[in-house]
Design a protein around this motif. Structure first.
Motif, PDB file in Angstrom:
ATOM      1  N   ALA A  40       0.828  -1.211   0.000  1.00 46.26           N
ATOM      2  CA  ALA A  40       0.000   0.000   0.000  1.00 46.26           C
ATOM      3  C   ALA A  40       0.859   1.257   0.000  1.00 46.26           C
ATOM      4  CB  ALA A  40      -0.938  -0.010   1.205  1.00 46.26           C
ATOM      5  N   GLU A  41       1.930   1.262   0.786  1.00 47.20           N
ATOM      6  CA  GLU A  41       2.788   2.445   0.839  1.00 47.20           C
ATOM      7  C   GLU A  41       3.534   2.646  -0.473  1.00 47.20           C
ATOM      8  OE1 GLU A  41       2.953   4.780   3.065  1.00 47.20           O
ATOM      9  OE2 GLU A  41       1.569   3.824   4.476  1.00 47.20           O
ATOM     10  N   THR A  42       3.915   1.555  -1.121  1.00 50.04           N
ATOM     11  CA  THR A  42       4.590   1.683  -2.417  1.00 50.04           C
ATOM     12  C   THR A  42       3.664   2.334  -3.438  1.00 50.04           C
ATOM     13  OG1 THR A  42       6.000  -0.235  -1.999  1.00 50.04           O
ATOM     14  CG2 THR A  42       5.688   0.405  -4.293  1.00 50.04           C
ATOM     15  N   ILE A  43       2.401   1.931  -3.437  1.00 48.56           N
ATOM     16  CA  ILE A  43       1.427   2.547  -4.348  1.00 48.56           C
ATOM     17  C   ILE A  43       1.201   4.003  -3.960  1.00 48.56           C
ATOM     18  CG2 ILE A  43      -0.960   2.508  -5.136  1.00 48.56           C
ATOM     19  CD1 ILE A  43      -0.901  -0.530  -4.686  1.00 48.56           C
ATOM     20  N   GLN A  44       0.980   4.267  -2.679  1.00 48.80           N
ATOM     21  CA  GLN A  44       0.687   5.614  -2.200  1.00 48.80           C
ATOM     22  C   GLN A  44       1.853   6.573  -2.459  1.00 48.80           C
ATOM     23  OE1 GLN A  44      -1.414   7.677  -0.650  1.00 48.80           O
ATOM     24  NE2 GLN A  44      -0.103   9.030   0.539  1.00 48.80           N
ATOM     25  N   ARG A  45       3.081   6.110  -2.219  1.00 50.27           N
ATOM     26  CA  ARG A  45       4.247   6.988  -2.343  1.00 50.27           C
ATOM     27  C   ARG A  45       4.797   7.045  -3.762  1.00 50.27           C
ATOM     28  NH1 ARG A  45       6.282   8.005   2.927  1.00 50.27           N
ATOM     29  NH2 ARG A  45       5.013   6.895   4.465  1.00 50.27           N
ATOM     30  N   GLY A  46       4.467   6.059  -4.553  1.00 53.35           N
ATOM     31  CA  GLY A  46       4.898   6.080  -5.944  1.00 53.35           C
ATOM     32  C   GLY A  46       6.115   5.229  -6.239  1.00 53.35           C
ATOM     33  N   SER A  47       6.827   4.750  -5.202  1.00 53.77           N
ATOM     34  CA  SER A  47       7.995   3.907  -5.451  1.00 53.77           C
ATOM     35  C   SER A  47       8.299   3.075  -4.217  1.00 53.77           C
ATOM     36  CB  SER A  47       9.225   4.748  -5.816  1.00 53.77           C
ATOM     37  OG  SER A  47       9.741   5.420  -4.688  1.00 53.77           O
ATOM     38  N   PHE A  48       8.901   1.898  -4.449  1.00 51.93           N
ATOM     39  CA  PHE A  48       9.300   1.041  -3.328  1.00 51.93           C
ATOM     40  C   PHE A  48      10.481   1.650  -2.580  1.00 51.93           C
ATOM     41  CE2 PHE A  48      11.710  -2.482  -1.459  1.00 51.93           C
ATOM     42  CZ  PHE A  48      10.716  -3.046  -0.657  1.00 51.93           C
ATOM     43  N   GLU A  49      11.335   2.376  -3.306  1.00 53.16           N
ATOM     44  CA  GLU A  49      12.500   3.001  -2.666  1.00 53.16           C
ATOM     45  C   GLU A  49      12.070   3.973  -1.571  1.00 53.16           C
ATOM     46  OE1 GLU A  49      16.489   5.591  -3.861  1.00 53.16           O
ATOM     47  OE2 GLU A  49      14.964   5.128  -5.372  1.00 53.16           O
ATOM     48  N   GLU A  50      11.077   4.818  -1.878  1.00 61.32           N
ATOM     49  CA  GLU A  50      10.579   5.763  -0.867  1.00 61.32           C
ATOM     50  C   GLU A  50       9.955   5.011   0.306  1.00 61.32           C
ATOM     51  OE1 GLU A  50       8.316   9.211  -1.824  1.00 61.32           O
ATOM     52  OE2 GLU A  50       9.197   9.414  -3.812  1.00 61.32           O
ATOM     53  N   THR A  51       9.228   3.956   0.007  1.00 61.62           N
ATOM     54  CA  THR A  51       8.602   3.160   1.066  1.00 61.62           C
ATOM     55  C   THR A  51       9.664   2.539   1.975  1.00 61.62           C
ATOM     56  OG1 THR A  51       6.712   2.654  -0.334  1.00 61.62           O
ATOM     57  CG2 THR A  51       7.097   1.191   1.531  1.00 61.62           C
ATOM     58  N   TRP A  52      10.710   1.998   1.372  1.00 63.40           N
ATOM     59  CA  TRP A  52      11.766   1.353   2.152  1.00 63.40           C
ATOM     60  C   TRP A  52      12.505   2.374   3.021  1.00 63.40           C
ATOM     61  CZ3 TRP A  52      12.209  -3.298   3.670  1.00 63.40           C
ATOM     62  CH2 TRP A  52      13.420  -3.799   4.161  1.00 63.40           C
ATOM     63  N   ASP A  53      12.758   3.563   2.459  1.00 58.58           N
ATOM     64  CA  ASP A  53      13.408   4.626   3.244  1.00 58.58           C
ATOM     65  C   ASP A  53      12.548   5.003   4.443  1.00 58.58           C
ATOM     66  OD1 ASP A  53      15.574   4.699   1.566  1.00 58.58           O
ATOM     67  OD2 ASP A  53      14.863   6.419   0.399  1.00 58.58           O
ATOM     68  N   ALA A  91      -6.580  -7.140   0.629  1.00 54.95           N
ATOM     69  CA  ALA A  91      -5.680  -6.600  -0.386  1.00 54.95           C
ATOM     70  C   ALA A  91      -6.431  -5.707  -1.368  1.00 54.95           C
ATOM     71  CB  ALA A  91      -4.989  -7.743  -1.130  1.00 54.95           C
ATOM     72  N   LEU A  92      -7.658  -6.117  -1.727  1.00 52.28           N
ATOM     73  CA  LEU A  92      -8.472  -5.300  -2.628  1.00 52.28           C
ATOM     74  C   LEU A  92      -8.828  -3.967  -1.981  1.00 52.28           C
ATOM     75  CD1 LEU A  92     -10.107  -4.947  -5.225  1.00 52.28           C
ATOM     76  CD2 LEU A  92     -12.003  -6.130  -4.104  1.00 52.28           C
ATOM     77  N   LEU A  93      -9.287  -4.004  -0.733  1.00 54.33           N
ATOM     78  CA  LEU A  93      -9.689  -2.776  -0.037  1.00 54.33           C
ATOM     79  C   LEU A  93      -8.512  -1.816   0.129  1.00 54.33           C
ATOM     80  CD1 LEU A  93     -12.052  -4.228   2.729  1.00 54.33           C
ATOM     81  CD2 LEU A  93     -12.705  -3.018   0.645  1.00 54.33           C
ATOM     82  N   PHE A  94      -7.387  -2.340   0.622  1.00 51.07           N
ATOM     83  CA  PHE A  94      -6.236  -1.471   0.849  1.00 51.07           C
ATOM     84  C   PHE A  94      -5.571  -1.067  -0.461  1.00 51.07           C
ATOM     85  CE2 PHE A  94      -6.358  -3.607   5.103  1.00 51.07           C
ATOM     86  CZ  PHE A  94      -6.655  -2.445   5.818  1.00 51.07           C
ATOM     87  N   GLY A  95      -5.654  -1.940  -1.469  1.00 52.95           N
ATOM     88  CA  GLY A  95      -5.146  -1.567  -2.778  1.00 52.95           C
ATOM     89  C   GLY A  95      -5.929  -0.410  -3.375  1.00 52.95           C
ATOM     90  N   LEU A  96      -7.267  -0.499  -3.302  1.00 50.92           N
ATOM     91  CA  LEU A  96      -8.096   0.605  -3.799  1.00 50.92           C
ATOM     92  C   LEU A  96      -7.849   1.877  -3.009  1.00 50.92           C
ATOM     93  CD1 LEU A  96     -11.509  -1.224  -4.410  1.00 50.92           C
ATOM     94  CD2 LEU A  96      -9.921  -0.350  -6.140  1.00 50.92           C
ATOM     95  N   MET A  97      -7.728   1.740  -1.709  1.00 50.83           N
ATOM     96  CA  MET A  97      -7.477   2.886  -0.850  1.00 50.83           C
ATOM     97  C   MET A  97      -6.170   3.589  -1.241  1.00 50.83           C
ATOM     98  SD  MET A  97      -7.156   2.748   3.281  1.00 50.83           S
ATOM     99  CE  MET A  97      -6.606   4.149   4.265  1.00 50.83           C
ATOM    100  N   SER A  98      -5.117   2.815  -1.456  1.00 45.69           N
ATOM    101  CA  SER A  98      -3.830   3.410  -1.814  1.00 45.69           C
ATOM    102  C   SER A  98      -3.844   3.963  -3.236  1.00 45.69           C
ATOM    103  CB  SER A  98      -2.709   2.375  -1.653  1.00 45.69           C
ATOM    104  OG  SER A  98      -2.987   1.201  -2.383  1.00 45.69           O
ATOM    105  N   LEU A  99      -4.545   3.294  -4.153  1.00 43.92           N
ATOM    106  CA  LEU A  99      -4.653   3.820  -5.516  1.00 43.92           C
ATOM    107  C   LEU A  99      -5.392   5.153  -5.535  1.00 43.92           C
ATOM    108  CD1 LEU A  99      -5.507   0.606  -7.576  1.00 43.92           C
ATOM    109  CD2 LEU A  99      -3.473   2.027  -7.855  1.00 43.92           C
ATOM    110  N   ILE A 100      -6.506   5.216  -4.816  1.00 46.23           N
ATOM    111  CA  ILE A 100      -7.266   6.469  -4.762  1.00 46.23           C
ATOM    112  C   ILE A 100      -6.412   7.580  -4.180  1.00 46.23           C
ATOM    113  CG2 ILE A 100      -9.227   7.624  -3.659  1.00 46.23           C
ATOM    114  CD1 ILE A 100     -10.702   4.906  -3.817  1.00 46.23           C
ATOM    115  N   SER A 101      -5.687   7.260  -3.109  1.00 48.38           N
ATOM    116  CA  SER A 101      -4.850   8.271  -2.474  1.00 48.38           C
ATOM    117  C   SER A 101      -3.737   8.732  -3.406  1.00 48.38           C
ATOM    118  CB  SER A 101      -4.260   7.719  -1.176  1.00 48.38           C
ATOM    119  OG  SER A 101      -3.715   8.750  -0.392  1.00 48.38           O
TER     120      SER A 101
END
Length: 652
Positions: A40-53, A91-101
Motif C-alpha cells: 500500500a505504501e509503495t502505491i501511495q508513495r509512488g515507489s518502493f525506494e521511498e517506502t523502504w526509506d 488486499a483489494l480494499l487497501f489496494g483501492l485505498m492506496s490507488l485512490i490516495s
C-alpha cells in the motif's frame, strides 16, 4: 488406559477447535500485514525506494501501520471465516485505498480522507482523469494480485477458525480500530511513543510521515468538528454586541442605483459567476502567448475592481469554494478535505442567497452540470435559494467538448434576468473548461504558444487556454448585453481553483511557476501562486476602481457588500473584520495587509479569528445563540417555501 483416554480427549478437542491450524494461521496473520503495508505504501508513495526509506527511518510507525492492517485483516477474517479469501478482500480494499490516495494526490494534491467515502457518484468522476500506461499498470497490478489471491483458495486449505475465537478476535479488532479512530488515551499514547505527528495543515506531509493507514485513521476523529473553547450563549451575545457597536448609521438597507432620470432608485442585479478552473495561463513565466487568451479580464483589471482570489482548493472541490463565497464561512475551520455541502449543510444556513432574498431579490443558482453533483440540489435549498437551474433544465444547449458551453450559461443568465420582474441575485457555476485537458476537445483550434514544454504538456495547455478564452468571451457577452439593456447590473467573475494541468503539477513545473512537483516543498510564495485565481467586478454604473492583491474566497461576499454600500449581516460583518487584518486566510497560508506571508495566523489577529470561528460553529453546528441577539430574521430564515418550483418537472 488413563493416558490413552487423555490423548484421545486432547485429539478430540484439537479436531473440534482446529488447533492444528493455529500455527499456519498465526504465521500468515503475522506476515501478511507487513506485506500489505509495503504494498500500500509503495502505491501511495509512488515507489518502493521511498517506502523502504520510510520503513527504515520510521520503524515504529511502520509497525504501528502493520498493527492497523492486522486489526482490519483479522476483522475481515472473522466475518468471512476463511483466511485466503479474507486476505484477498483486504488486499483489494487497501489496494483501492492506496490507488485512490495516489491518484488524488497526483491530481489535486490531497490524499484519501475518511469522508471521501461519502462522495459516491462524485468519486467516479476521477476515472476519466486516470489515463496512461503507468496508471493502468498500477491498477492492473493490484487487480492481478487480488485475482491471484482468490485463486490460491483452490489449492490452500480453508484455514478457518471456530465461532468462539472468531467472535473474540473480531471484537478485539473492532475495539482497537475504534480506539485509534476516536484517539482513545491508550491509542494516543501508542502513537506518541511511535513518533506519530498529526500534521493537519499539510495532509501530504501527514500521510508521508505517518503512513497511509495511520494518517487515515487519525483523520477519522475530525469527521466531527470540535466545539471551540469558550463557546456558549454569553460568548455569542458578546460577539453580537460588538457587531452592533461597529455598524454605522449610514449603512444602506439595500443596494440602490440612480436611474437616468435621477429621481428614482432601483436595486441592481447581482450576478456571481464562478467559472470552472478559470485562471490566467500567461502567468507561467517560461511560456509566451502570442495572443492574450483573456482580453476582457485584462481590460477590467486595468479599469475596474479586480484582484486575486485565494482558493481553498486546487484542481477540484468546486463546492467548497462555493460554500466559502456564499456563506462567508472558512474551510480553514473544518477538517482538511471535508465537503460541507455533503457533510454539514443539512439545515438552513444563512448565505448570500437568503440575504438578497430578504432584500426583495429573486435568488437563482445556475450550474451547467447535473444537479446531484456535490449534493447541490439539497445544499442550495438549505442555503436559501429560490431556484436551482441545473443541466437538466437547459433545453438543447450548446456544447463545447463534453460539457455545456460557457456561452450557453451566459445566454441563460440573460434570459432569466430579462424575464424576472424582480431584481436578481444569480450564482452561476460553469462547466465547459473542466479537466482533464488531454482530450483535444476543440479539434483543430489552437493558440500560438511558445515554451520549453513537452508535446503532452503543450497539448494540455492549448486545450485549457482555448477554454479560458471562451470563458473570457462569455463574460464579454454578458457585459455587451447589460451595457445595452441599461438595467443596473453588477457582475463578479472568478475561478474556483487553478486547473489540474497534468499529473504532479506537470505544466506548472515545466512552465516555471513552481520549482518542484512536491507541494510539501513549495515556498509560501509558490503556494500563493498555486491558490490564486483572478477575480473581476464590472457594473453598468459607477464603481470605485480597486486593486485587491489577495482576498480569500470566504471574504468575497463581504467585499462585494462593502463595495455596493450594503449593511453586512453578522457572519459577513465578522469575517470583514478578519479581512481587514488578514485578507488571505487558508489552512496553511495567511496573507496580511502588507502582503507578508505566514504558514499560520499571527498572534495579533487571533482574537478576531476566535470570534470568526465561534460564530461559524454557532451557525453550522451549534445552537444559533447569535440569532437571539442580532439579525434574527436573517440568521433564522427558513428554506424557501417554493424552492425550485419553476424547474420541477410536472408529474407524469
Amino acid at each position: 488406559m488413563l493416558n490413552l483416554s487423555k490423548n484421545r480427549t486432547i485429539s478430540s478437542v484439537t479436531r473440534k477447535f482446529g488447533l492444528k491450524q493455529a500455527i499456519p494461521i498465526t504465521a500468515l496473520l503475522a506476515v501478511i500485514p507487513i506485506l500489505l503495508v509495503l504494498g500500500a505504501e509503495t502505491i501511495q508513495r509512488g515507489s518502493f525506494e521511498e517506502t523502504w526509506d520510510w520503513a527504515l527511518n520510521q520503524p515504529s510507525l511502520f509497525w504501528l501501520n502493520a498493527l492497523l492492517y492486522l486489526c482490519a485483516l483479522t476483522l475481515v477474517y472473522c466475518v468471512i471465516g476463511s483466511l485466503v479469501p479474507s486476505v484477498a478482500i483486504a488486499a483489494l480494499l487497501f489496494g483501492l485505498m492506496s490507488l485512490i490516495s495516489f491518484f488524488k494526490t497526483k491530481l489535486i494534491g490531497e490524499p484519501f480522507f475518511p469522508w471521501d467515502i461519502l462522495l459516491n457518484k462524485e468519486g467516479l468522476n476521477i476515472a476519466p482523469l486516470i489515463t496512461g500506461q503507468a496508471a493502468m499498470l498500477r491498477i492492473g497490478t493490484v487487480l492481478g494480485v487480488v485475482v491471484l489471491l482468490f485463486a490460491l483458495r483452490l489449492v490452500v486449505p480453508r484455514l478457518a477458525l471456530p465461532w468462539l475465537p472468531r467472535i473474540a478476535l473480531g471484537s478485539l479488532s473492532v475495539i482497537a480500530l475504534y480506539a485509534f479512530g476516536i484517539n482513545a488515551a491508550w491509542a494516543e499514547n501508542m502513537q506518541y511513543k511511535a513518533g506519530a505527528s498529526e500534521i493537519l495543515w499539510n495532509q501530504q506531509q501527514n500521510y508521508g510521515h505517518n503512513g497511509l493507514t495511520l494518517a487515515f485513521t487519525m483523520n477519522v476523529k475530525h469527521s466531527i468538528v470540535a466545539k471551540p473553547p469558550g463557546y456558549g450563549e454569553q460568548a455569542m451575545a458578546d460577539i453580537a454586541h460588538a457587531i452592533t457597536e461597529k455598524r454605522t448609521a449610514s449603512a444602506s438597507a439595500a443596494p440602490t442605483v440612480a436611474t437616468d432620470a435621477g429621481a428614482d432608485t432601483v436595486k441592481p442585479n447581482v450576478i456571481f459567476i464562478m467559472n470552472e478552473a478559470f485562471w490566467d495561463p500567461t502567468l507561467l513565466p517560461d511560456v509566451f502567448f502570442h495572443d492574450d487568451p483573456i482580453p476582457t479580464v485584462r481590460k477590467l483589471q486595468a479599469e475596474s475592481v479586480s484582484g486575486y482570489l485565494l482558493s481553498p482548493q486546487f484542481g477540484g472541490g468546486t463546492s467548497n469554494v462555493e460554500f466559502e463565497v456564499l456563506t462567508g464561512q472558512s474551510m480553514s475551520f473544518l477538517p482538511s478535505g471535508s465537503v460541507p455541502y455533503q457533510q454539514y449543510v443539512k439545515k438552513p444556513v444563512p448565505s448570500l442567497a437568503s440575504y438578497f432574498e430578504h432584500l426583495g431579490y429573486k435568488s437563482l443558482a445556475v450550474h451547467s452540470y447535473e444537479g446531484w453533483f456535490w449534493d447541490r440540489e439539497n445544499a442550495y435549498r438549505q442555503l436559501g435559494f429560490e431556484s436551482f437551474m441545473s443541466s437538466e433544465n437547459f433545453a438543447e444547449p450548446e456544447l463545447k467538448g463534453p460539457f455545456i458551453a460557457d456561452a450557453e450559461v451566459s445566454r441563460q443568465i440573460i434570459k432569466q434576468v430579462d424575464e424576472s420582474e424582480r431584481p436578481m441575485f444569480i450564482y452561476a457555476v460553469t462547466m465547459q473548461n473542466h479537466g482533464p485537458y488531454d482530450d483535444k476537445r476543440y479539434g483543430d483550434a489552437a493558440m500560438d504558444i511558445e515554451g520549453d514544454l513537452t508535446d503532452e504538456a503543450l497539448d494540455i495547455l492549448q486545450t485549457y487556454a482555448i477554454g479560458a478564452r471562451d470563458a473570457d468571451q462569455s463574460l464579454q457577452q454578458l457585459i455587451d448585453h447589460f451595457e445595452q439593456s441599461g438595467e443596473p447590473t453588477v457582475i463578479v467573475m472568478y475561478g474556483d481553483h487553478l486547473p489540474m494541468l497534468g499529473y504532479s503539477y506537470d505544466v506548472y513545473n515545466q512552465g516555471g511557476l513552481i520549482r518542484t512537483d512536491r507541494s510539501e516543498n513549495w515556498t509560501l510564495e509558490e503556494l500563493k501562486h498555486m491558490r490564486s485565481v483572478p477575480f473581476v467586478m464590472w457594473a453598468n454604473f459607477e464603481l470605485p476602481a480597486d486593486d485587491v492583491p489577495a482576498i480569500s474566497a470566504s471574504f468575497l461576499g463581504s467585499y462585494v457588500m462593502d463595495t455596493l454600500g450594503l449593511e453586512k449581516p453578522a457572519p459577513f460583518a465578522v469575517n470583514w473584520d478578519v479581512y481587514s487584518e488578514i485578507p488571505g486566510l487558508l489552512r496553511n497560508l495567511v496573507v496580511d495587509t502588507e502582503q507578508n506571508l505566514y504558514n499560520s495566523p499571527p498572534d495579533y489577529v487571533q482574537e478576531e479569528l476566535d470570534r470568526y470561528r465561534m460564530l461559524q460553529y454557532d451557525l453550522l453546528f451549534g445552537k444559533k445563540y447569535a440569532a437571539d441577539y442580532i439579525d434574527a430574521d436573517y440568521l433564522n430564515k427558513p428554506v424557501h417555501p417554493d424552492y425550485n418550483r419553476e424547474f420541477q418537472k410536472p408529474a407524469a
